[in-house]
Design a protein around this motif. Structure first.
Motif, short mmCIF file in Angstrom:
data_model
loop_
_atom_site.label_atom_id
_atom_site.label_comp_id
_atom_site.label_asym_id
_atom_site.label_seq_id
_atom_site.Cartn_x
_atom_site.Cartn_y
_atom_site.Cartn_z
N VAL A 199 -3.92 7.13 -3.39
CA VAL A 199 -3.66 5.82 -2.77
C VAL A 199 -3.48 4.78 -3.87
O VAL A 199 -4.27 4.73 -4.82
CB VAL A 199 -4.81 5.41 -1.83
N GLN A 200 -2.44 3.96 -3.71
CA GLN A 200 -2.20 2.86 -4.63
C GLN A 200 -2.06 1.56 -3.86
O GLN A 200 -1.49 1.53 -2.76
CB GLN A 200 -0.92 3.08 -5.44
N LEU A 201 -2.59 0.50 -4.42
CA LEU A 201 -2.41 -0.84 -3.88
C LEU A 201 -1.78 -1.68 -4.98
O LEU A 201 -2.36 -1.84 -6.06
CB LEU A 201 -3.75 -1.44 -3.44
N ASN A 202 -0.58 -2.17 -4.69
CA ASN A 202 0.18 -2.94 -5.68
C ASN A 202 0.33 -2.15 -6.99
O ASN A 202 0.15 -2.68 -8.10
CB ASN A 202 -0.49 -4.29 -5.94
N ARG A 203 0.63 -0.86 -6.84
CA ARG A 203 0.91 0.06 -7.95
C ARG A 203 -0.33 0.42 -8.76
O ARG A 203 -0.22 1.08 -9.79
CB ARG A 203 1.97 -0.50 -8.90
N GLN A 204 -1.51 0.01 -8.29
CA GLN A 204 -2.75 0.35 -8.98
C GLN A 204 -3.52 1.37 -8.14
O GLN A 204 -3.72 1.18 -6.95
CB GLN A 204 -3.62 -0.90 -9.18
N LEU A 214 0.85 -1.19 0.00
CA LEU A 214 0.00 0.00 0.00
C LEU A 214 0.88 1.23 0.00
O LEU A 214 1.84 1.32 0.78
CB LEU A 214 -0.89 0.02 1.24
N GLU A 215 0.56 2.20 -0.85
CA GLU A 215 1.26 3.47 -0.90
C GLU A 215 0.23 4.59 -0.89
O GLU A 215 -0.69 4.59 -1.72
CB GLU A 215 2.13 3.57 -2.15
N ALA A 216 0.36 5.52 0.05
CA ALA A 216 -0.62 6.58 0.19
C ALA A 216 0.05 7.93 0.36
O ALA A 216 1.02 8.06 1.11
CB ALA A 216 -1.55 6.30 1.37
N GLU A 217 -0.48 8.92 -0.34
CA GLU A 217 -0.11 10.31 -0.13
C GLU A 217 -1.31 10.98 0.52
O GLU A 217 -2.35 11.17 -0.11
CB GLU A 217 0.23 10.99 -1.47
#
Length: 366
Positions: A95-100, A83-86
């Motif tokens: 927000v991205q989950l597995n680059r999506q 998970l990646e979130a700004e």
């Protein structure tokens, strides 16, 4: 399921932080106001897309920064997800989950489930009905994420309907719009109420069992769900019951500019030994019941989903006497657990990793 890694940039008091967690128990120690709870808050955001402390996203961004960056790696069996979130101080989060890219917060649900024990859990028992409704809905969504759509739709239409009521109904268009809102609110509200009732059938026995374990006594725990709009009972056509309630309260709602009936006003009463826990239980009984709510909900979530949520214990033991602290530790289910403490490691907890937090810096504890 467990949280393997967490990376933070400009989150709360953390300029930069990199943490790795074992699947077992991590104890996070440090003085008050150093950032221990903020770490758990970041874990909670990764699971739900919001702060478990109820603050807006802007409050999570470090002072002077435009956005906080949160990255979390979650392991579920052989599957690893990122998970990646700004989280922005203003504007829309990314927000991205597995680059999506994720378009909706609800799409995040299911990545990682959490159970939070916090000192203010006592309000679940002593506070007003809104805290108990939120507890039910949060647990319902954690177990069955599809109910997030019903909850979100209900809250959205309720806000729109209240705005229309406040403005008064002027003309046929306003009447037609209110009828549409009534239908939408009844549909979402009935779905939410049905979910709550199904959950309570399983939850109340789990809470009663947890209470008996924590209290070391067989005091019966029972509950009643009260919905004024349901009339004679909650086993009929709930959509129609809600529509009838809107119609019968129409004049009062127009006078007050507010939706007066619906699941947003329902009450869930908890009884200890047949007496209302909010007004008749002792302080010790209330605190034990609050713990039993969290523990019972955690166990039910584990049972129905097949995996244990990550346990977050935020300085809970400072509020407990020794008997309840020992009982809680003894009855915690195995699984990943993150514990914060400003004092000694709670008795009975065996830490796989010890971390110390000091002014937004994290290091290994001796």
């Amino acid at each position: 399921m467990y949280l393997a890694s967490l990376w933070l940039t400009d989150f709360r008091c953390y300029e930069e932080a990199t943490l790795r967690f074992p699947p077992g128990v991590t104890v996070i120690c440090g003085a008050n106001a150093q950032g221990k709870t903020s770490l758990l808050e970041a874990v909670g955001w990764a699971a739900t897309g919001r702060s478990f402390r109820g603050v807006p996203d802007a409050a999570l961004v470090r002072s002077g920064a435009e956005a906080a960056i949160l990255r979390a790696e979650v392991v579920d069996g052989a599957r690893v997800q990122l998970l990646e979130a700004e989280i922005r101080a203003s504007g829309r989060n990314r927000v991205q989950l597995n680059r999506q890219a994720l378009q909706r917060a609800r799409d995040l649900l299911g990545l990682m489930r959490i159970t939070v024990f916090a000192p203010d859990d006592l309000q679940l028992v002593k506070g007003g009905p809104s805290s108990r409704r939120d507890y039910l809905d949060d647990l319902l969504v954690a177990i069955s994420p599809r109910y997030e759509a019903a909850r979100g739709d209900y809250e959205r239409v309720l806000k729109q309907r209240n705005a229309l009521l406040r403005g008064g109904l002027r003309g046929e268009d306003a009447d037609s719009t209110l009828e549409v809102f009534d239908l939408q609110l009844a549909s979402a509200g009935a779905e939410l109420a049905r979910g709550r009732l199904k959950l309570l059938d399983r939850l109340v026995p789990a809470v009663a069992d947890a209470y008996a374990e924590l209290a070391g006594a067989g005091t019966p725990i029972t509950a009643s769900y009260e919905a004024e709009w349901a009339g004679a009972g909650l086993d009929g056509a709930l959509d129609e019951a809600l529509l009838d309630a809107f119609a019968s309260h129409r004049r009062a709602e127009l006078d007050r500019g507010l939706t007066l009936v619906g699941p947003h006003r329902d009450e869930w009463r908890l009884l200890v030994g047949g007496l209302e826990s909010r007004t008749h239980a002792s302080q010790g009984e209330q605190r034990t019941l609050a713990l039993a709510l969290r523990l019972g909900g955690h166990r039910l979530s584990s049972e129905l989903t097949g995996s244990s949520p990550v346990l977050l214990l935020d300085d809970v033991f400072s509020e407990l006497d020794d008997q309840r602290a020992v009982a809680l530790v003894a009855h915690l289910d195995p699984g990943q657990t993150l514990v914060t403490t400003a004092g000694a490691v709670p008795r009975g907890i065996s830490a796989d990793r010890m971390l110390r937090v000091d002014a937004g810096r994290v290091e290994e504890a001796a």
